[in-house]
Design a protein around this motif. Structure first.
Motif, PDB file in Angstrom:
ATOM      1  N   GLU A 188       0.919   3.629   2.010  1.00 36.39           N
ATOM      2  CA  GLU A 188       1.370   3.935   3.361  1.00 36.39           C
ATOM      3  C   GLU A 188       2.589   3.076   3.743  1.00 36.39           C
ATOM      4  O   GLU A 188       3.561   3.574   4.315  1.00 36.39           O
ATOM      5  CB  GLU A 188       0.232   3.691   4.358  1.00 36.39           C
ATOM      6  CG  GLU A 188      -0.954   4.628   4.203  1.00 36.39           C
ATOM      7  CD  GLU A 188      -1.842   4.282   3.025  1.00 36.39           C
ATOM      8  OE1 GLU A 188      -2.623   5.152   2.587  1.00 36.39           O
ATOM      9  OE2 GLU A 188      -1.737   3.122   2.528  1.00 36.39           O
ATOM     10  N   ARG A 189       2.544   1.791   3.410  1.00 36.67           N
ATOM     11  CA  ARG A 189       3.669   0.910   3.719  1.00 36.67           C
ATOM     12  C   ARG A 189       4.891   1.267   2.877  1.00 36.67           C
ATOM     13  O   ARG A 189       6.031   1.206   3.352  1.00 36.67           O
ATOM     14  CB  ARG A 189       3.281  -0.549   3.485  1.00 36.67           C
ATOM     15  CG  ARG A 189       2.341  -1.108   4.537  1.00 36.67           C
ATOM     16  CD  ARG A 189       1.954  -2.531   4.184  1.00 36.67           C
ATOM     17  NE  ARG A 189       3.111  -3.408   4.195  1.00 36.67           N
ATOM     18  CZ  ARG A 189       3.480  -4.150   5.227  1.00 36.67           C
ATOM     19  NH1 ARG A 189       2.789  -4.085   6.359  1.00 36.67           N
ATOM     20  NH2 ARG A 189       4.539  -4.944   5.157  1.00 36.67           N
ATOM     21  N   THR A 195       0.840  -1.192   0.000  1.00 35.95           N
ATOM     22  CA  THR A 195       0.000   0.000   0.000  1.00 35.95           C
ATOM     23  C   THR A 195       0.881   1.250   0.000  1.00 35.95           C
ATOM     24  O   THR A 195       2.049   1.202   0.404  1.00 35.95           O
ATOM     25  CB  THR A 195      -0.901   0.008   1.241  1.00 35.95           C
ATOM     26  OG1 THR A 195      -0.063   0.032   2.420  1.00 35.95           O
ATOM     27  CG2 THR A 195      -1.775  -1.242   1.281  1.00 35.95           C
ATOM     28  N   GLU A 232       5.165  13.077  -2.824  1.00 35.31           N
ATOM     29  CA  GLU A 232       4.537  12.109  -1.927  1.00 35.31           C
ATOM     30  C   GLU A 232       3.299  11.469  -2.541  1.00 35.31           C
ATOM     31  O   GLU A 232       2.709  10.570  -1.939  1.00 35.31           O
ATOM     32  CB  GLU A 232       4.161  12.790  -0.608  1.00 35.31           C
ATOM     33  CG  GLU A 232       5.376  13.295   0.175  1.00 35.31           C
ATOM     34  CD  GLU A 232       4.996  13.904   1.503  1.00 35.31           C
ATOM     35  OE1 GLU A 232       3.775  13.995   1.787  1.00 35.31           O
ATOM     36  OE2 GLU A 232       5.891  14.298   2.260  1.00 35.31           O
TER      37      GLU A 232
END
Length: 366
Positions: free
Chosen positions: A27-28, A25, A328
């Protein structure tokens, strides 16, 4: 030619898609920064996907790498399968296959390749050209070196050596465009074993004829080009999917961006480029699995992956507008991977020149 996946290949691809989708993901990936995700690597190995490549063949690996590319999952999957599992399977001795393949399959041995898919400087010298040898030299950039337990090294004569990471193999971290856990490899009398060697030749001259050495080196190089082209197809497909989702939801003057003809044309061109990368990678992989010559086909796949891949990730970022400039944002990761794969496979002009020279040399043969 029939590129339809077998039942086993399709099942492995679907399983890989689920694992990458669940664990890789944004986030990971952000938390991993420039390193790899050890939990994801353990999950892939526990599911048997690394070991399965021995049976799935190069076409099966290309299908799995497409799924990795869609999520830009940070694991040494491509390098371990190409420079480790497939290299040992095709060119290792019976003893090496028996000893190394189970450990590669369960993830306890992670292999990277110390020769770029497109040329590169190899200041590596081998002594005692028998089963065991010592390597001295430097390879400036080796992707996934920081994750590796072993490195497949090509010496100055094209001989292939497998060396473990020890005190004689100095690893200095190197940051690339993409987060590939790369490093600078310095060998100082590093112990190594020759790929395909047997103890029967330990005290005699190397049993490997020069043509055989070139064939083994060329085969692994072509395998790498094909595999990383498949990875690029997935990276580009993921980039385009994000761009399509963005332009369908982002409105300008009361209408979704996707209704604009200019946006549709850019997306359509990107789709055609992705299909060209995919089909050329499939053809090269299928030919290798069928035991047919595939060096020119691997170069063709590499050219499409480098040239078209760069166009697609540029388009993906461009269609995101200002959001695409955010480092990001998930689409920026696809941009970095696509650019890194372009450089790793070699710029289009260099690949095209090598392809032309190879075609001419083949035509000149009696």
């Amino acid at each position: 030619m029939d590129f339809t996946p077998t039942e086993e290949q399709a099942a492995a691809r679907d399983l890989a898609a689920r694992i990458f989708g669940d664990l890789a993901t944004p986030e990971r990936l952000a938390a991993a920064e420039t390193g790899s995700d050890p939990e994801l690597w353990k999950a892939l190995c526990a599911a048997g996907l690394v070991g399965a490549v021995e049976e799935l063949g190069l076409l099966g690996l290309v299908l799995l790498l497409e799924e990795q590319g869609r999520t830009t999952a940070q694991v040494p999957f491509a390098s371990t399968c190409v420079y480790g599992l497939l290299a040992v399977t095709a060119h290792g001795s019976a003893e090496q296959r028996e000893r190394l393949l189970p450990e590669i399959g369960d993830g306890s041995v992670v292999v990277c390749g110390a020769f770029p898919a497109q040329g590169g400087v190899r200041a590596v010298r081998a002594v005692r050209a028998s089963v065991k040898g010592e390597l001295t030299g430097t390879v400036p950039v080796v992707p996934w070196l920081r994750d590796a337990t072993h490195v497949l090294v090509a010496d100055e004569h094209g001989e292939l050596w497998l060396t473990p990471i020890t005190d004689a193999t100095h690893v200095e971290p190197v940051e690339l465009t993409a987060p590939w856990s790369a490093g600078r490899l310095t060998l100082d009398g590093a112990a190594a074993e020759r790929l395909g060697a047997t103890e029967a030749h330990a005290d005699g001259p190397t049993p490997t004829h020069a043509d055989v050495r070139v064939t083994a080196h060329a085969d692994i190089l072509a395998t790498a080009r094909t595999a990383f082209a498949g990875l690029q197809a997935g990276v580009c497909a993921g980039s385009l999917a994000r761009a399509v989702a963005h332009t369908n939801t982002r409105e300008q003057f009361g209408r979704p961006l996707a209704t604009r003809q200019a946006v549709q044309l850019r997306a359509a061109d990107a789709y055609m480029d992705i299909e060209a990368i995919r089909v050329t990678a499939y053809e090269a992989a299928w030919r290798r699995d069928a035991g047919l010559p595939y060096a020119t086909h691997a170069l063709t796949a590499a050219w499409w992956a480098a040239e078209a891949g760069r166009r697609v990730v540029d388009t993906g970022q461009h269609l995101h507008g200002g959001a695409g400039a955010d480092v990001e944002h998930p689409v920026h990761r696809h941009f970095l991977w696509g650019r890194q794969l372009d450089g790793y496979l070699g710029c289009g002009a260099e690949v095209l020149q090598e392809l032309g020279e190879l075609i001419v040399s083949e035509e000149a043969q009696p």
